[in-house]
Design a protein around this motif. Structure first.
Motif, PDB file in Angstrom:
ATOM      1  N   ASN A  10       2.598   2.203   3.714  1.00  0.00           N
ATOM      2  CA  ASN A  10       1.759   2.100   4.903  1.00  0.00           C
ATOM      3  C   ASN A  10       1.634   3.429   5.644  1.00  0.00           C
ATOM      4  O   ASN A  10       0.582   3.719   6.212  1.00  0.00           O
ATOM      5  CB  ASN A  10       2.281   1.011   5.840  1.00  0.00           C
ATOM      6  N   TYR A  11       2.684   4.223   5.650  1.00  0.00           N
ATOM      7  CA  TYR A  11       2.620   5.531   6.313  1.00  0.00           C
ATOM      8  C   TYR A  11       1.602   6.434   5.614  1.00  0.00           C
ATOM      9  O   TYR A  11       0.823   7.122   6.256  1.00  0.00           O
ATOM     10  CB  TYR A  11       3.997   6.202   6.327  1.00  0.00           C
ATOM     11  N   THR A  12       1.633   6.419   4.297  1.00  0.00           N
ATOM     12  CA  THR A  12       0.703   7.230   3.516  1.00  0.00           C
ATOM     13  C   THR A  12      -0.727   6.768   3.746  1.00  0.00           C
ATOM     14  O   THR A  12      -1.617   7.587   4.005  1.00  0.00           O
ATOM     15  CB  THR A  12       1.048   7.137   2.015  1.00  0.00           C
ATOM     16  N   TYR A  13      -0.935   5.451   3.660  1.00  0.00           N
ATOM     17  CA  TYR A  13      -2.285   4.920   3.876  1.00  0.00           C
ATOM     18  C   TYR A  13      -2.796   5.242   5.275  1.00  0.00           C
ATOM     19  O   TYR A  13      -3.940   5.661   5.434  1.00  0.00           O
ATOM     20  CB  TYR A  13      -2.321   3.405   3.646  1.00  0.00           C
ATOM     21  N   SER A  14      -1.974   5.070   6.291  1.00  0.00           N
ATOM     22  CA  SER A  14      -2.440   5.325   7.653  1.00  0.00           C
ATOM     23  C   SER A  14      -2.806   6.796   7.834  1.00  0.00           C
ATOM     24  O   SER A  14      -3.817   7.115   8.466  1.00  0.00           O
ATOM     25  CB  SER A  14      -1.420   4.875   8.698  1.00  0.00           C
ATOM     26  N   PHE A  33      -8.725   1.461   2.962  1.00  0.00           N
ATOM     27  CA  PHE A  33      -8.190   0.288   3.658  1.00  0.00           C
ATOM     28  C   PHE A  33      -8.323  -0.954   2.784  1.00  0.00           C
ATOM     29  O   PHE A  33      -7.371  -1.709   2.613  1.00  0.00           O
ATOM     30  CB  PHE A  33      -8.915   0.087   4.990  1.00  0.00           C
ATOM     31  N   TYR A  34      -9.511  -1.170   2.233  1.00  0.00           N
ATOM     32  CA  TYR A  34      -9.749  -2.377   1.444  1.00  0.00           C
ATOM     33  C   TYR A  34      -8.999  -2.370   0.114  1.00  0.00           C
ATOM     34  O   TYR A  34      -8.769  -3.430  -0.471  1.00  0.00           O
ATOM     35  CB  TYR A  34     -11.248  -2.588   1.214  1.00  0.00           C
ATOM     36  N   SER A  35      -8.598  -1.195  -0.369  1.00  0.00           N
ATOM     37  CA  SER A  35      -7.886  -1.132  -1.654  1.00  0.00           C
ATOM     38  C   SER A  35      -6.375  -1.310  -1.503  1.00  0.00           C
ATOM     39  O   SER A  35      -5.671  -1.454  -2.499  1.00  0.00           O
ATOM     40  CB  SER A  35      -8.154   0.214  -2.332  1.00  0.00           C
ATOM     41  N   MET A  36      -5.880  -1.318  -0.279  1.00  0.00           N
ATOM     42  CA  MET A  36      -4.436  -1.385  -0.059  1.00  0.00           C
ATOM     43  C   MET A  36      -3.781  -2.563  -0.767  1.00  0.00           C
ATOM     44  O   MET A  36      -2.813  -2.393  -1.504  1.00  0.00           O
ATOM     45  CB  MET A  36      -4.113  -1.459   1.435  1.00  0.00           C
TER      46      MET A  36
END
Length: 84
Positions: A10-14, A33-36
């Motif tokens: 989540n840190y990487t994605y954010s 976001f949609y691929s998470m």
């Protein structure tokens, strides 16, 4: 990242979503976001609030509303929902 054997969290994605949106690459931020979930990482409250804020700022209100509803269904707490 996944191709190199690294699994983003989540840190990487954010960080990526925020950086992409700040550089005007909204479509890429939305795709990330949609691929998470497909990549085994569930969006948390911070990421959901972040993407909602970005979408509202860019006047993608309907898409923001859809994410708000999706978060509510999943029990994700939203800190600051703009008046839509």
């Amino acid at each position: 990242m996944s191709r190199s054997g690294l699994n983003p969290d989540n840190y990487t994605y954010s960080a990526f979503i925020e950086a992409l949106s700040e550089s005007g690459r909204l479509e890429e931020a939305k795709k990330m976001f949609y691929s998470m979930e497909a990549n085994g990482c569930s969006p948390d409250s911070y990421i959901c609030n972040l993407i909602i804020k970005i979408l509202v700022q860019q006047e993608y209100v309907e898409e923001a509303q859809n994410i708000i509803e999706r978060c509510r269904q999943k029990g994700i707490s939203l800190n600051s929902i703009p008046n839509l």
